[in-house]
Design an enzyme around this catalytic site. Structure first.
Site, PDB file in Angstrom:
ATOM      1  N   THR A 159       0.824  -1.208   0.000  1.00 58.64           N
ATOM      2  CA  THR A 159       0.000   0.000   0.000  1.00 58.64           C
ATOM      3  C   THR A 159       0.863   1.265   0.000  1.00 58.64           C
ATOM      4  OG1 THR A 159      -1.493   1.282   1.415  1.00 58.64           O
ATOM      5  CG2 THR A 159      -0.104  -0.300   2.526  1.00 58.64           C
ATOM      6  N   ASP A 160       0.287   2.367  -0.473  1.00 61.49           N
ATOM      7  CA  ASP A 160       0.999   3.647  -0.398  1.00 61.49           C
ATOM      8  C   ASP A 160       1.074   4.167   1.041  1.00 61.49           C
ATOM      9  OD1 ASP A 160      -1.661   4.356  -0.051  1.00 61.49           O
ATOM     10  OD2 ASP A 160      -1.691   5.909  -1.593  1.00 61.49           O
ATOM     11  N   GLU A 161       0.273   3.565   1.951  1.00 63.14           N
ATOM     12  CA  GLU A 161       0.260   4.063   3.335  1.00 63.14           C
ATOM     13  C   GLU A 161       1.585   3.833   4.044  1.00 63.14           C
ATOM     14  OE1 GLU A 161      -3.135   3.466   5.765  1.00 63.14           O
ATOM     15  OE2 GLU A 161      -4.535   3.565   4.108  1.00 63.14           O
ATOM     16  N   TYR A 175      -1.948  -0.577  11.056  1.00 65.15           N
ATOM     17  CA  TYR A 175      -2.079  -1.247   9.748  1.00 65.15           C
ATOM     18  C   TYR A 175      -0.884  -0.943   8.856  1.00 65.15           C
ATOM     19  CZ  TYR A 175      -3.311  -1.614   4.799  1.00 65.15           C
ATOM     20  OH  TYR A 175      -3.269  -1.870   3.447  1.00 65.15           O
ATOM     21  N   LYS A 216       2.133  -3.350   7.350  1.00 64.35           N
ATOM     22  CA  LYS A 216       2.404  -3.534   5.913  1.00 64.35           C
ATOM     23  C   LYS A 216       3.855  -3.139   5.601  1.00 64.35           C
ATOM     24  CE  LYS A 216       0.069  -4.629   2.926  1.00 64.35           C
ATOM     25  NZ  LYS A 216      -0.272  -5.951   2.347  1.00 64.35           N
TER      26      LYS A 216
HETATM   27  P1  NAD Z   1      -9.625  -7.207   2.058  1.00 65.50           P
HETATM   28  O1  NAD Z   1      -9.639  -6.921   3.523  1.00 65.50           O
HETATM   29  O2  NAD Z   1     -10.837  -6.923   1.255  1.00 65.50           O
HETATM   30  O3  NAD Z   1      -9.257  -8.743   1.804  1.00 65.50           O
HETATM   31  C1  NAD Z   1      -8.241  -9.404   2.498  1.00 65.50           C
HETATM   32  C2  NAD Z   1      -8.396 -10.894   2.260  1.00 65.50           C
HETATM   33  O4  NAD Z   1      -7.339 -11.566   2.973  1.00 65.50           O
HETATM   34  C3  NAD Z   1      -9.722 -11.462   2.771  1.00 65.50           C
HETATM   35  O5  NAD Z   1     -10.297 -12.311   1.807  1.00 65.50           O
HETATM   36  C4  NAD Z   1      -9.310 -12.242   4.020  1.00 65.50           C
HETATM   37  O6  NAD Z   1     -10.158 -13.353   4.279  1.00 65.50           O
HETATM   38  C5  NAD Z   1      -7.891 -12.670   3.652  1.00 65.50           C
HETATM   39  N1  NAD Z   1      -7.066 -12.935   4.844  1.00 65.50           N
HETATM   40  C6  NAD Z   1      -6.931 -12.148   5.948  1.00 65.50           C
HETATM   41  N2  NAD Z   1      -6.117 -12.749   6.836  1.00 65.50           N
HETATM   42  C7  NAD Z   1      -5.714 -13.916   6.267  1.00 65.50           C
HETATM   43  C8  NAD Z   1      -4.846 -14.968   6.683  1.00 65.50           C
HETATM   44  N3  NAD Z   1      -4.241 -14.955   7.887  1.00 65.50           N
HETATM   45  N4  NAD Z   1      -4.633 -16.008   5.841  1.00 65.50           N
HETATM   46  C9  NAD Z   1      -5.252 -16.056   4.628  1.00 65.50           C
HETATM   47  N5  NAD Z   1      -6.102 -15.108   4.201  1.00 65.50           N
HETATM   48  C10 NAD Z   1      -6.322 -14.048   5.002  1.00 65.50           C
HETATM   49  O7  NAD Z   1      -8.359  -6.420   1.505  1.00 65.50           O
HETATM   50  P2  NAD Z   1      -8.173  -5.697   0.096  1.00 65.50           P
HETATM   51  O8  NAD Z   1      -8.702  -4.318   0.187  1.00 65.50           O
HETATM   52  O9  NAD Z   1      -8.639  -6.598  -0.985  1.00 65.50           O
HETATM   53  O10 NAD Z   1      -6.578  -5.592   0.066  1.00 65.50           O
HETATM   54  C11 NAD Z   1      -5.796  -6.651  -0.478  1.00 65.50           C
HETATM   55  C12 NAD Z   1      -4.332  -6.309  -0.351  1.00 65.50           C
HETATM   56  O11 NAD Z   1      -4.060  -5.105  -1.051  1.00 65.50           O
HETATM   57  C13 NAD Z   1      -3.878  -6.071   1.090  1.00 65.50           C
HETATM   58  O12 NAD Z   1      -2.587  -6.619   1.241  1.00 65.50           O
HETATM   59  C14 NAD Z   1      -3.845  -4.556   1.224  1.00 65.50           C
HETATM   60  O13 NAD Z   1      -2.881  -4.166   2.158  1.00 65.50           O
HETATM   61  C15 NAD Z   1      -3.466  -4.153  -0.184  1.00 65.50           C
HETATM   62  N6  NAD Z   1      -3.953  -2.818  -0.612  1.00 65.50           N
HETATM   63  C16 NAD Z   1      -5.278  -2.470  -0.473  1.00 65.50           C
HETATM   64  C17 NAD Z   1      -5.720  -1.240  -0.954  1.00 65.50           C
HETATM   65  C18 NAD Z   1      -7.170  -0.814  -0.857  1.00 65.50           C
HETATM   66  O14 NAD Z   1      -7.488   0.327  -1.177  1.00 65.50           O
HETATM   67  N7  NAD Z   1      -8.091  -1.677  -0.455  1.00 65.50           N
HETATM   68  C19 NAD Z   1      -4.819  -0.364  -1.564  1.00 65.50           C
HETATM   69  C20 NAD Z   1      -3.471  -0.741  -1.676  1.00 65.50           C
HETATM   70  C21 NAD Z   1      -3.062  -1.984  -1.210  1.00 65.50           C
HETATM   71  O1  DAU Z   2      -4.145   4.028   0.470  1.00 64.18           O
HETATM   72  C1  DAU Z   2      -4.378   2.650   0.416  1.00 64.18           C
HETATM   73  C2  DAU Z   2      -5.226   2.199   1.572  1.00 64.18           C
HETATM   74  O2  DAU Z   2      -6.552   2.673   1.334  1.00 64.18           O
HETATM   75  C3  DAU Z   2      -5.201   0.694   1.764  1.00 64.18           C
HETATM   76  O3  DAU Z   2      -3.905   0.281   2.101  1.00 64.18           O
HETATM   77  C4  DAU Z   2      -6.181   0.271   2.871  1.00 64.18           C
HETATM   78  O4  DAU Z   2      -6.218  -1.146   2.957  1.00 64.18           O
HETATM   79  C5  DAU Z   2      -7.562   0.800   2.510  1.00 64.18           C
HETATM   80  O5  DAU Z   2      -8.483   0.472   3.526  1.00 64.18           O
HETATM   81  C6  DAU Z   2      -7.522   2.311   2.287  1.00 64.18           C
HETATM   82  O6  DAU Z   2      -7.234   3.002   3.545  1.00 64.18           O
HETATM   83  P1  DAU Z   2      -7.995   4.342   3.966  1.00 64.18           P
HETATM   84  O7  DAU Z   2      -7.916   4.456   5.427  1.00 64.18           O
HETATM   85  O8  DAU Z   2      -7.538   5.474   3.134  1.00 64.18           O
HETATM   86  O9  DAU Z   2      -9.497   3.965   3.468  1.00 64.18           O
HETATM   87  P2  DAU Z   2     -10.937   4.193   4.168  1.00 64.18           P
HETATM   88  O10 DAU Z   2     -11.954   3.851   3.126  1.00 64.18           O
HETATM   89  O11 DAU Z   2     -11.039   3.535   5.491  1.00 64.18           O
HETATM   90  O12 DAU Z   2     -10.953   5.766   4.387  1.00 64.18           O
HETATM   91  C7  DAU Z   2     -10.787   6.671   3.297  1.00 64.18           C
HETATM   92  C8  DAU Z   2     -10.770   8.070   3.879  1.00 64.18           C
HETATM   93  O13 DAU Z   2     -12.079   8.376   4.355  1.00 64.18           O
HETATM   94  C9  DAU Z   2      -9.845   8.225   5.071  1.00 64.18           C
HETATM   95  O14 DAU Z   2      -9.270   9.520   5.039  1.00 64.18           O
HETATM   96  C10 DAU Z   2     -10.768   8.113   6.286  1.00 64.18           C
HETATM   97  C11 DAU Z   2     -12.072   8.664   5.762  1.00 64.18           C
HETATM   98  N1  DAU Z   2     -13.306   8.069   6.317  1.00 64.18           N
HETATM   99  C12 DAU Z   2     -13.413   6.719   6.338  1.00 64.18           C
HETATM  100  C13 DAU Z   2     -14.544   6.128   6.840  1.00 64.18           C
HETATM  101  C14 DAU Z   2     -14.675   4.603   6.886  1.00 64.18           C
HETATM  102  C15 DAU Z   2     -14.333   8.880   6.756  1.00 64.18           C
HETATM  103  O15 DAU Z   2     -14.232  10.131   6.703  1.00 64.18           O
HETATM  104  N2  DAU Z   2     -15.461   8.285   7.234  1.00 64.18           N
HETATM  105  C16 DAU Z   2     -15.612   6.948   7.316  1.00 64.18           C
HETATM  106  O16 DAU Z   2     -16.661   6.464   7.802  1.00 64.18           O
END
Ligand code: NAD
Ligand code: DAU
Length: 357
Positions: free
Chosen positions: A133-135, A159, A163
């Protein structure tokens, strides 16, 4: 090829699995523990494909991992399994440490053990792709800076720290043991099958239910949004084309303030779902400013020029087209949403196995 995808029942993992099954001839083994975030209903479109298989496995379980490697003989590993929600990491960090750090370590060791024993030609083409992730870079204060692949790590939340740890482990396994790895760091994804604890699906579903739309703090924080199918295409390109040891940042050039995202969703809903819940005159009236997230990152923005230049990847969706598609998807896929909200999606595996017997 045989591609082992971890976390394939999650939001991005399921998009990756659908992309590979629908657009290539490769075989996929989806290895997923099925935590609350794992949902096999997101894979219904590929579940019966003969090139797809599923294993309910925890990446912390080394014995199970070794067995899966021996049986499936993967050519590529795409590692997406993780605990992914920042707010959950603040209220309870243990699962994040266990899965994101220990789980990645166990997966790296299982991969190294398997890879070491491969014949030379297979060893040379094998890749371990770590999806991050970019985080990990922390946040940007001004409006000009962008995260590049050389931005120093400065994670803010449990988190992102977990990562960042996993990224360091992957790079160490490459440098020390020669494991052929590639890494990607992506910005915020959005699109279909997104679990409604994250901002965009939460706002859509709360608005449709006439509930408050919670905006943390002043809503001025900025995220750089990428449509999930654009991410899935980028990941496939990286795992099949990138040079060993490379890192790519992936982003959509779509910086938006949170409050503007919420307002855009309201505007789309006014057009696409004009029959509002009782008592709601305008969806925007539901916007409610709530307590800020502790340690809240102010701004993320990705410089994606390296992947564009090296691999020719560019996003196909603008935020406008992607958000419209997303809102439309949530309006049309009421069964998926109902099952997620009621928890019934957790029964899907049992039902599926019973149906097959
Ligand atoms: P998600 O939470 O939707 O899915 C995660 C999946 O991993 C789920 O299916 C869960 O059951 C599985 N999992 C969790 N713990 C596990 C374990 N111990 N063993 C096997 N499986 C397990 O997450 P996502 O949003 O699809 O993100 C996927 C990946 O991409 C993550 O590594 C996250 O850090 C990265 N990522 C997410 C975002 C985003 O915006 N969602 C952005 C950049 C990177
Ligand atoms: O940047 C990549 C990341 O983006 C991934 O690594 C994470 O897995 C993914 O969950 C996401 O993280 P964020 O924290 O940015 O996403 P989230 O949707 O939780 O929140 C987006 C923004 O909105 C953040 O600034 C917090 C804000 N927010 C979120 C929620 C859930 C609100 O203002 N209200 C809310 O109820």
């Amino acid at each position: 090829m045989n591609i082992l995808v971890t976390g394939g029942a999650g939001f991005i993992g399921s998009a990756v699995v659908r992309h590979i099954i629908q657009n290539t001839t490769h075989h996929v083994l989806n290895l997923d523990k099925l935590t609350y975030a794992g949902n096999l209903e997101s894979l219904v479109s590929v579940a019966n494909n003969e090139r797809y298989q599923f294993s309910q496995t925890d990446i912390c379980d080394r014995v199970a991992l070794d067995q899966i490697f021996q049986e499936f003989q993967p050519d590529l590993v795409m590692h997406l399994a993780a605990e992914s929600h920042v707010d959950r990491s603040i209220t309870g960090s243990q699962d994040f440490i266990e899965t994101n750090i220990i789980g990645t370590y166990q997966l790296l060791e299982a991969t190294r053990f398997y890879w070491n024993a491969l014949e030379e030609s297979k060893k040379a083409t094998f890749r371990f792709h770590h999806i991050s992730t970019d985080e990990v870079y922390g946040d940007l204060e001004g409006t000009e800076d962008l995260f590049t692949e050389t931005t120093p790590y400065a994670p803010s939340s449990p988190y992102s720290a977990s990562k960042a740890s996993s990224d360091h482990l992957v790079r160490a396994w490459h440098r020390t043991y020669g494991l052929p790895v590639v890494l990607t760091n992506c910005s915020n994804n959005y699109g279909p099958f997104h679990f409604p604890e994250k901002l965009i699906p939460l706002i859509i579903l709360n608005a449709l239910a006439g509930k408050a739309l919670p905006v943390y703090g002043n809503g001025e924080q900025i995220r750089d949004w990428l449509y999930v199918e654009d991410h899935a295409r980028a990941l496939y390109k990286v795992v099949t084309e990138a040079k060993i040891g490379e890192t790519y940042n992936i982003g959509g050039h779509n910086e938006q303030k949170n409050i503007d995202v919420v307002k855009s969703i309201c505007t789309l809903l006014e057009e696409l779902a004009p029959n509002k819940p009782a008592g709601v005159e305008h969806y925007q009236d539901l916007i409610t400013y709530v307590k800020d997230r502790p340690g809240h990152d102010l701004r993320y923005a990705i410089d994606a020029s390296k992947i564009e230049k090296d691999l020719g990847w560019v996003p196909l969706e603008s935020f406008e087209t992607g958000l419209r598609k997303t809102v439309q998807w949530y309006l049309e896929n009421t069964q998926w949403i109902e099952n997620v909200q009621s928890g019934d999606y957790k029964n899907w595996l049992t039902q599926q196995y019973q149906a097959e017997q």
